[in-house]
Design a protein around this motif. Structure first.
Motif, PDB file in Angstrom:
ATOM      1  N   ALA A 183       2.616   1.349   0.521  1.00 27.01           N
ATOM      2  CA  ALA A 183       0.829   0.569   1.191  1.00 27.01           C
ATOM      3  C   ALA A 183       1.619  -0.333   0.789  1.00 27.01           C
ATOM      4  CB  ALA A 183      -0.882   0.656   0.354  1.00 27.01           C
ATOM      5  N   LEU A 184       1.566  -1.072   1.984  1.00 25.15           N
ATOM      6  CA  LEU A 184       1.762  -2.874   2.431  1.00 25.15           C
ATOM      7  C   LEU A 184       0.936  -3.816   2.621  1.00 25.15           C
ATOM      8  CD1 LEU A 184       4.882  -2.488   4.941  1.00 25.15           C
ATOM      9  CD2 LEU A 184       5.047  -2.416   2.369  1.00 25.15           C
ATOM     10  N   GLU A 185       0.820  -4.812   1.996  1.00 28.62           N
ATOM     11  CA  GLU A 185      -0.054  -6.466   2.429  1.00 28.62           C
ATOM     12  C   GLU A 185      -0.073  -6.796   3.102  1.00 28.62           C
ATOM     13  OE1 GLU A 185      -2.641  -6.440   0.477  1.00 28.62           O
ATOM     14  OE2 GLU A 185      -1.847  -5.922  -2.186  1.00 28.62           O
ATOM     15  N   GLU A 186       0.620  -6.249   4.267  1.00 29.98           N
ATOM     16  CA  GLU A 186       1.028  -7.189   5.146  1.00 29.98           C
ATOM     17  C   GLU A 186       2.432  -6.178   6.248  1.00 29.98           C
ATOM     18  OE1 GLU A 186       3.185 -11.125   4.806  1.00 29.98           O
ATOM     19  OE2 GLU A 186       0.654 -11.106   5.436  1.00 29.98           O
ATOM     20  N   GLN A 187       2.213  -5.986   7.500  1.00 32.71           N
ATOM     21  CA  GLN A 187       3.316  -5.407   8.298  1.00 32.71           C
ATOM     22  C   GLN A 187       4.949  -6.684   8.303  1.00 32.71           C
ATOM     23  OE1 GLN A 187       3.130  -5.463  12.620  1.00 32.71           O
ATOM     24  NE2 GLN A 187       5.242  -5.488  13.481  1.00 32.71           N
TER      25      GLN A 187
ATOM     26  N   PRO B 224      12.091  -7.202   0.998  1.00 33.23           N
ATOM     27  CA  PRO B 224      11.587  -6.927  -0.239  1.00 33.23           C
ATOM     28  C   PRO B 224      10.366  -5.982  -0.660  1.00 33.23           C
ATOM     29  CG  PRO B 224      11.219  -8.785  -0.408  1.00 33.23           C
ATOM     30  CD  PRO B 224      11.879  -8.593   1.417  1.00 33.23           C
ATOM     31  N   LEU B 225       9.894  -4.751  -0.540  1.00 30.96           N
ATOM     32  CA  LEU B 225       8.614  -4.110  -0.316  1.00 30.96           C
ATOM     33  C   LEU B 225       7.846  -4.545  -2.005  1.00 30.96           C
ATOM     34  CD1 LEU B 225      10.412  -1.677   1.146  1.00 30.96           C
ATOM     35  CD2 LEU B 225       9.030  -2.775   2.044  1.00 30.96           C
ATOM     36  N   PRO B 226       6.607  -3.886  -2.308  1.00 29.96           N
ATOM     37  CA  PRO B 226       6.360  -3.349  -3.534  1.00 29.96           C
ATOM     38  C   PRO B 226       6.613  -2.459  -3.737  1.00 29.96           C
ATOM     39  CG  PRO B 226       4.332  -3.707  -1.128  1.00 29.96           C
ATOM     40  CD  PRO B 226       5.781  -3.860  -0.866  1.00 29.96           C
TER      41      PRO B 226
ATOM     42  N   GLN C 155      -4.087  -0.634   6.741  1.00 32.57           N
ATOM     43  CA  GLN C 155      -2.704  -1.061   6.982  1.00 32.57           C
ATOM     44  C   GLN C 155      -2.078   1.097   6.834  1.00 32.57           C
ATOM     45  OE1 GLN C 155      -1.915  -3.877   7.903  1.00 32.57           O
ATOM     46  NE2 GLN C 155       0.829  -2.824   8.106  1.00 32.57           N
ATOM     47  N   LEU C 156      -0.811   0.405   7.813  1.00 31.77           N
ATOM     48  CA  LEU C 156       0.194   1.197   8.160  1.00 31.77           C
ATOM     49  C   LEU C 156       0.995   1.491   6.976  1.00 31.77           C
ATOM     50  CD1 LEU C 156       1.400   3.277  10.127  1.00 31.77           C
ATOM     51  CD2 LEU C 156       3.456   1.657  10.752  1.00 31.77           C
TER      52      LEU C 156
END
Length: 435
Positions: free
Chosen positions: A352-356, A323-325, A422-423
Motif C-alpha cells: 500500500a502506498l500513501e501516494e503515487q 524508497p517504499l513503505p 490507492q493502487l
C-alpha cells in the motif's frame, strides 16, 4: 510448476513496449508475429518440418499400413481407426489395440458385419466406449448407404460419418486421399501457439479459427498428409507441453516465442532485477504465453522465502525509483491458473502506498484505473490476481483522495462516488522453471 510474485498496480504488455499514446484500454490488433505473411517463410517452414519428419518420425503401425495400401477405401479405413483410437489415448496404449483390431477386422466390410458385443470386447480397457460403437456405425453406413466407398473430402467425411469431427475428417482426407487441408489437434495447437506466440485461449472461437487458418496456410500442397502428421509428431515428441526440446526443434528459427526469449531476456532481467548478473533463462512460455496482453510487473520467485522477498523489494525499488513503505508489504496468497499449455502459480503480494511515486515509470508501463484494467487486453490469470487482492481486508490498503477516474494516479478503484483505493504495487511474476 512455476511460481511468480504478483501484486496489483501498474500494467505493462508482456514483453512488448506499447507506444506512449496507446492506452491499456486500446483494442489490441493481431500482431504480425501471429501470422505467416511471407510466402517464402511458409515454404521454408514446410521444408524444414518435412525434412525432419522424414528422418525422425516414429514407426507406427497405422502409418505403415496407410503408406502401403493402394486401395483408397482400405487406406482411409486404416487411418480412420487409428484417429478414433488416438482420441484421448496415448500412442503407446493404442498400438496394441490397433494391431488386434486390424487383424480381426481388416476392412470396413469386416467391421460392418461384427456385433456390438464383439466391438466392445476388443475395445475393453481403451476407454470411451462410444468411440468403438460410432466407428462400427460409420462402417455400416459406408457399406450399406455409400456403396462401400469412404467420402473423399473432409467436408463430406464430417457431414456423413458419425463420430468424425473436423480434425478427424481433415486427418483422413489429407493422409488417405491427399486433400490439401490442414488439421488442428492438441499437439498442433501447441506448436502453432508457440511458433506464432499466441497466448490467448485457443478454445475461444476467434483463436480456434485463427489456428485453423494458420494450419490451412501452412499445409504442404504436395504432401498434405505427411505435413499434418509431421506437425502432430513435432508437438508429441519435441514441442511437448512441459520441457519442450527447443534445441532439437526443426522449426526453431521460425518460432516467435523463441525469438522473444532471445530478445527479451536481458531487457526484462535488467528492468525487473536491476543487474545483468541476475539474469535468468526465460522459457518459451514466458515470452509467448501472454504475448500482447497487459500484466502486472513481475519478478521470478526463486530460492527461499527470504531470498524471494529481498528480490521482490529490490525490484519494487527499481520500479518506483525510490524508497517504499516496506512494512505494509504483505503476501496475499497464491493464484493457480491453467493456460492452454501450462499450469502456473502466482504468489501475490500487495504494497500500500500513501501516494503515487512521482518518478518516471519503466518503459512500457503505466498506472491504470479499475475501468481501464477491465477494458484492457488482460489474461484471465491477471483478473484472478486482482480478485485475490480485492478479497483482502481493507487494512491491507491505504485510502487516497485521488479521483478514481484519474488514469494517471488511481489504481483499480471502487468506482465513482466512493473513496478510491490507492493502487498497490507488487512484482508480477515471470514464470521460471521449477527446481
Amino acid at each position: 510448476m512455476r511460481k511468480p510474485r504478483k501484486a496489483g498496480g501498474g500494467s505493462q504488455r508482456h514483453g512488448e513496449q506499447p507506444s506512449p499514446d496507446a492506452g491499456p484500454g486500446t483494442p489490441s490488433q493481431v500482431s504480425p508475429y501471429h501470422l505467416f505473411g511471407d510466402a517464402d517463410e511458409v515454404t521454408r517452414f514446410r521444408a524444414s518440418l518435412l525434412s525432419w519428419y522424414d528422418q525422425a518420425k516414429r514407426d507406427l503401425p497405422w502409418r505403415r499400413r496407410a503408406a502401403g495400401e493402394l486401395d483408397l477405401d482400405r487406406r482411409a479405413y486404416s487411418v480412420w481407426v487409428s484417429e478414433i483410437m488416438l482420441q484421448q489415448t496415448q500412442v503407446a496404449t493404442v498400438i496394441g489395440y490397433y494391431t488386434r483390431w486390424m487383424q480381426k477386422w481388416p476392412t470396413l466390410q469386416d467391421l460392418a458385419g461384427a456385433s456390438l458385443e464383439e466391438v466392445n470386447q476388443l475395445w475393453a480397457g481403451l476407454g470411451y466406449y462410444s468411440r468403438g460403437r460410432r466407428l462400427q456405425e460409420g462402417a455400416r453406413k459406408v457399406v450399406e448407404e455409400l456403396g462401400g466407398h469412404v467420402p473423399r473430402t473432409a467436408n463430406m467425411l464430417q457431414k456423413l460419418l458419425p463420430g468424425v469431427g473436423r480434425y478427424t475428417a481433415g486427418a483422413i482426407a489429407s493422409i488417405a486421399f491427399g486433400q490439401v487441408t490442414g488439421v488442428v489437434d492438441g499437439n498442433v495447437t501447441r506448436v502453432l501457439c508457440r511458433v506464432r506466440a499466441i497466448g490467448a485461449d485457443p478454445r475461444s472461437p476467434s483463436v480456434t479459427q485463427h489456428l485453423w487458418s494458420l494450419a490451412q496456410q501452412l499445409v504442404d500442397p504436395a504432401r498434405p498428409g505427411d505435413f499434418n502428421q509431421a506437425a502432430m509428431e513435432l508437438g508429441a515428441t519435441v514441442c511437448t507441453p512441459r520441457g519442450p526440446l527447443c534445441p532439437k526443434c526443426p522449426v526453431r528459427g521460425f518460432c516467435q516465442a523463441q525469438k522473444r526469449v532471445e530478445k527479451v531476456q536481458a531487457a526484462v532481467s535488467r528492468r525487473l532485477l536491476g543487474s545483468p548478473e541476475q539474469e535468468k533463462t526465460l522459457e518459451v512460455e514466458e515470452c509467448g504465453l501472454l504475448a500482447s496482453l497487459w500484466e502486472f510487473p513481475s519478478v521470478p520467485a526463486e530460492g527461499t522465502e527470504s531470498v524471494q522477498r529481498r528480490a521482490l523489494v529490490k525490484a519494487l525499488q527499481t520500479w518506483v525509483r525510490g524508497p517504499l513503505p516496506l512494512r505494509s508489504l504483505r503476501c496475499l496468497g497464491e493464484v493457480v491458473h491453467v493456460f492452454s499449455h501450462i499450469r502456473q502459480t502466482y504468489v501475490v503480494y500487495s504494497l500500500a502506498l500513501e501516494e503515487q511515486p512521482q518518478g518516471l515509470l519503466p518503459s512500457g508501463a503505466r498506472w491504470v484505473s479499475r475501468a481501464e484494467f477491465q477494458a484492457a487486453a488482460v489474461s484471465t490469470a491477471m483478473k484472478k490476481v486482482l480478485q485475490l487482492f480485492e478479497g483482502q481486508p481493507s487494512g491491507h490498503r491505504k485510502a487516497s483522495s485521488k479521483s478514481p477516474q484519474d488514469p494517471a494516479t488511481s489504481g483499480p478503484g471502487p468506482g465513482p462516488g466512493r473513496q478510491c483505493r490507492q493502487l498497490t504495487l507488487g512484482a508480477f511474476f515471470k514464470p521460471t522453471s521449477a527446481p
